[in-house]
Write a protein that holds these residues in place. Structure first.
Motif, PDB file in Angstrom:
ATOM      1  N   THR A  27      63.686  30.209  42.646  1.00 33.01           N
ATOM      2  CA  THR A  27      64.516  31.253  43.385  1.00 33.01           C
ATOM      3  C   THR A  27      64.729  32.173  42.216  1.00 33.01           C
ATOM      4  OG1 THR A  27      66.355  30.104  43.210  1.00 33.01           O
ATOM      5  CG2 THR A  27      65.582  29.821  45.415  1.00 33.01           C
ATOM      6  N   ASP A  46      67.346  33.465  41.251  1.00 25.62           N
ATOM      7  CA  ASP A  46      68.709  33.042  40.137  1.00 25.62           C
ATOM      8  C   ASP A  46      68.329  31.893  39.639  1.00 25.62           C
ATOM      9  OD1 ASP A  46      69.013  31.362  42.253  1.00 25.62           O
ATOM     10  OD2 ASP A  46      70.659  31.944  43.285  1.00 25.62           O
ATOM     11  N   VAL A  87      63.628  20.614  48.134  1.00 21.22           N
ATOM     12  CA  VAL A  87      64.369  21.651  47.243  1.00 21.22           C
ATOM     13  C   VAL A  87      64.895  20.865  46.118  1.00 21.22           C
ATOM     14  CG1 VAL A  87      66.420  23.218  47.268  1.00 21.22           C
ATOM     15  CG2 VAL A  87      64.628  23.315  49.239  1.00 21.22           C
ATOM     16  N   PHE A  95      58.440  33.834  47.523  1.00 22.78           N
ATOM     17  CA  PHE A  95      59.842  34.491  47.745  1.00 22.78           C
ATOM     18  C   PHE A  95      59.638  35.978  47.658  1.00 22.78           C
ATOM     19  CE2 PHE A  95      61.729  30.365  46.818  1.00 22.78           C
ATOM     20  CZ  PHE A  95      62.722  30.443  47.444  1.00 22.78           C
ATOM     21  N   PRO A 111      65.954  38.196  47.931  1.00 20.00           N
ATOM     22  CA  PRO A 111      65.759  36.776  47.129  1.00 20.00           C
ATOM     23  C   PRO A 111      66.220  35.560  47.860  1.00 20.00           C
ATOM     24  CG  PRO A 111      67.640  37.983  46.329  1.00 20.00           C
ATOM     25  CD  PRO A 111      67.070  38.886  47.097  1.00 20.00           C
ATOM     26  N   ASP A 112      66.913  35.535  48.863  1.00 21.75           N
ATOM     27  CA  ASP A 112      67.177  34.643  49.690  1.00 21.75           C
ATOM     28  C   ASP A 112      66.025  34.169  50.805  1.00 21.75           C
ATOM     29  OD1 ASP A 112      67.739  36.599  51.469  1.00 21.75           O
ATOM     30  OD2 ASP A 112      69.516  35.683  52.235  1.00 21.75           O
ATOM     31  N   PHE A 145      61.798  33.933  52.122  1.00 20.49           N
ATOM     32  CA  PHE A 145      60.526  33.560  51.472  1.00 20.49           C
ATOM     33  C   PHE A 145      59.483  33.393  52.627  1.00 20.49           C
ATOM     34  CE2 PHE A 145      62.722  29.379  51.709  1.00 20.49           C
ATOM     35  CZ  PHE A 145      61.820  28.742  52.291  1.00 20.49           C
ATOM     36  N   LYS A 194      64.542  31.196  55.009  1.00 19.96           N
ATOM     37  CA  LYS A 194      65.636  31.663  54.233  1.00 19.96           C
ATOM     38  C   LYS A 194      66.365  30.283  53.397  1.00 19.96           C
ATOM     39  CE  LYS A 194      67.259  35.998  56.082  1.00 19.96           C
ATOM     40  NZ  LYS A 194      68.359  36.848  56.530  1.00 19.96           N
ATOM     41  N   ILE A 195      66.786  30.569  52.470  1.00 17.29           N
ATOM     42  CA  ILE A 195      67.531  29.350  51.668  1.00 17.29           C
ATOM     43  C   ILE A 195      68.978  29.847  51.152  1.00 17.29           C
ATOM     44  CG2 ILE A 195      66.786  30.325  49.322  1.00 17.29           C
ATOM     45  CD1 ILE A 195      66.595  27.217  48.427  1.00 17.29           C
ATOM     46  N   GLU A 230      73.076  29.475  49.762  1.00 19.41           N
ATOM     47  CA  GLU A 230      73.618  29.108  48.289  1.00 19.41           C
ATOM     48  C   GLU A 230      73.578  27.641  47.929  1.00 19.41           C
ATOM     49  OE1 GLU A 230      78.418  29.484  49.637  1.00 19.41           O
ATOM     50  OE2 GLU A 230      77.421  30.867  48.282  1.00 19.41           O
TER      51      GLU A 230
END
Length: 442
Positions: free
Chosen positions: A206, A208, A255, A282, A287-288, A290, A304-305, A307
């Motif tokens: 990701t 971040d 993940v 991604f 950024p959330d 893909f 989506k992923i 937090e």
């Protein structure tokens, strides 16, 4: 393992002249070269592996500049997952050639001996081999299976994914300020107690750098009938089951949380949304979000992923399956604005283009380019069709050109991307038969 700092004859100085250091080569780069076009890199994956460096002209045509030995061994065309002597897509993986974000270093896997090589990248794009180190996974039989890379700049850590967990799918390597590699002792698997032989495909960090998402293709390696056709169904306690990952068990995307020092935490096995969630791409501006490419699900989906590392996947947009199932959609590339995505159908020999509008992904052109024929001798695709074995693709930073490896056709093709999602061929160069892997550029 010896660490030769050697390259092909294109890197050698004229007779009687010493090899100039990278700094001197940078100063001699033609004025404006970097402003007009760019550079493209591919590994040959030959037994004596090397990187081919191409110069990209403004019109998208490419010219070979140099071949630089990696100091490691490729598979030489041998395909460990199937045992085929020579077949396209030897790695069953993606992202085997990558850059650091600042483009100081280029890394590549060496699948034959389970090693990774690092190179310094000159201003003129030329490469200088810095280091080559084994990942720590044993080489079991004729070849290793190190095949995919991700790099965390904040931790200066490489994540090296292997097809098989011998003993681990993921191994770590730290990278120092000079590009030297150090193999770490940590290892991680995507196996489960009832699935001890899973096949992983690639990983994606990701933005971040909090999570590493790993794709899979099979819950165990596919066997083959005497005629070469794949055996995708087996029986357990009298009940037939499909060996493709995530079909039907919802555990095909894994993940891993990334810790403070770049090590990985306990993985979450999650629903990938369809059979063989092979590729994870991604988006740059979301950024959330893909895109997932499915080797057995026959299409792509948006996901989506959150937090906490939990994944949600939307519906699959399936391509026309006129050549039979599965289509083996494996590799994905997106334009820099995230509006257009191209998938490579390994089983069909062409690409399909899609449009992304919000949370909806629709087909633009299917196919986006004419079918590229192979040598007519290879039926390596799971649907049994003749295929040219297209694998890795790459879109230039301007979003104007796409480059595609066709291993069984022994060529690398460049296309101009049209506004309607179609691809117009503008360049083609000969490459080694079947073995090449990985594309990266700037």
């Amino acid at each position: 393992m010896s660490m030769p700092n050697e390259s092909s004859t294109s890197m050698q100085p004229p007779q009687g002249q010493a090899m100039q250091p990278p700094q001197a080569q940078m100063m001699q780069a033609p004025q404006g070269q970097m402003m007009a076009g760019g550079h493209l890199y591919m590994q040959t994956n030959e037994i004596r592996n090397c990187i081919i460096h191409y110069l990209r002209a403004p019109d998208g045509t490419i010219t070979e500049v140099e071949r630089v030995f990696t100091g490691g061994a490729g598979t030489g065309g041998y395909k460990p997952i199937s045992g085929e002597e020579s077949a396209a897509n030897d790695f069953e993986g993606a992202t085997s050639v990558i850059f650091t974000p600042d483009r100081r270093f280029l890394f590549t896997t060496n699948g034959g001996d389970n090693s990774v090589s690092s190179f310094a990248v000159g201003v003129d794009g030329k490469l200088t081999l810095l280091d080559a180190k084994r990942t720590g996974n044993i080489v079991d039989g004729r070849s290793g299976t190190a095949k995919a890379l991700q790099y965390s700049p904040s931790h200066k850590m490489l994540y090296v994914l292997h097809s098989f967990g011998n003993p681990d799918h993921l191994r770590l390597m730290s990278v120092d300020d000079d590009g030297n590699l150090t193999a770490r002792p940590e290892g991680y698997t995507v196996n489960l107690p009832d699935k001890p032989r899973r096949v992983a495909t690639m990983g994606a960090l990701t933005a971040d750098e909090k999570f590493l998402v790993v794709g899979t293709t099979f819950d165990e390696p596919a066997a083959h009938n005497p005629d070469g056709s794949p055996i995708l169904w087996k029986e357990r306690n009298g009940v037939p089951y499909l060996i493709a990952s995530n079909a039907p068990d919802p555990d095909g995307l894994i993940v891993f949380p990334v810790g403070a020092h770049g090590t990985l935490g306990e993985p979450k096995f999650q629903d990938g949304g369809g059979g063989s969630p092979w590729y994870v791409l991604f988006l740059r501006h979301r950024p959330d979000t893909f895109v997932v490419g499915y080797a057995v699900g026959d299409g792509v989906a948006l996901a989506k992923i959150d937090e906490d590392g939990n994944i949600s996947v939307g519906p699959i947009t399936e391509i026309d399956t006129f050549r039979g199932k599965p289509t083996e959609i494996c590799w994905l590339s997106a334009t820099p604005d995230d509006r257009m995505v191209f998938s490579t159908a390994f089983g069909y020999g062409y690409l399909t283009s899609y449009r992304i509008d919000g949370n909806v992904i629709t087909i633009l052109k299917d196919p986006a380019n004419p079918i590229v024929l192979g040598d007519g001798k290879w039926r390596g695709a799971l649907n049994g069709t003749l295929s040219s074995g297209p694998s890795d693709s790459w879109i230039c930073p301007a979003g104007s050109h796409l480059y595609q490896i066709y291993g069984n056709a022994s060529k690398l093709v460049g296309y101009a991307i049209q506004p309607d999602g179609s691809l117009e061929e503008i360049t083609s160069v000969a490459i080694p038969y079947n073995s090449p892997q990985g594309l990266a550029g700037f």
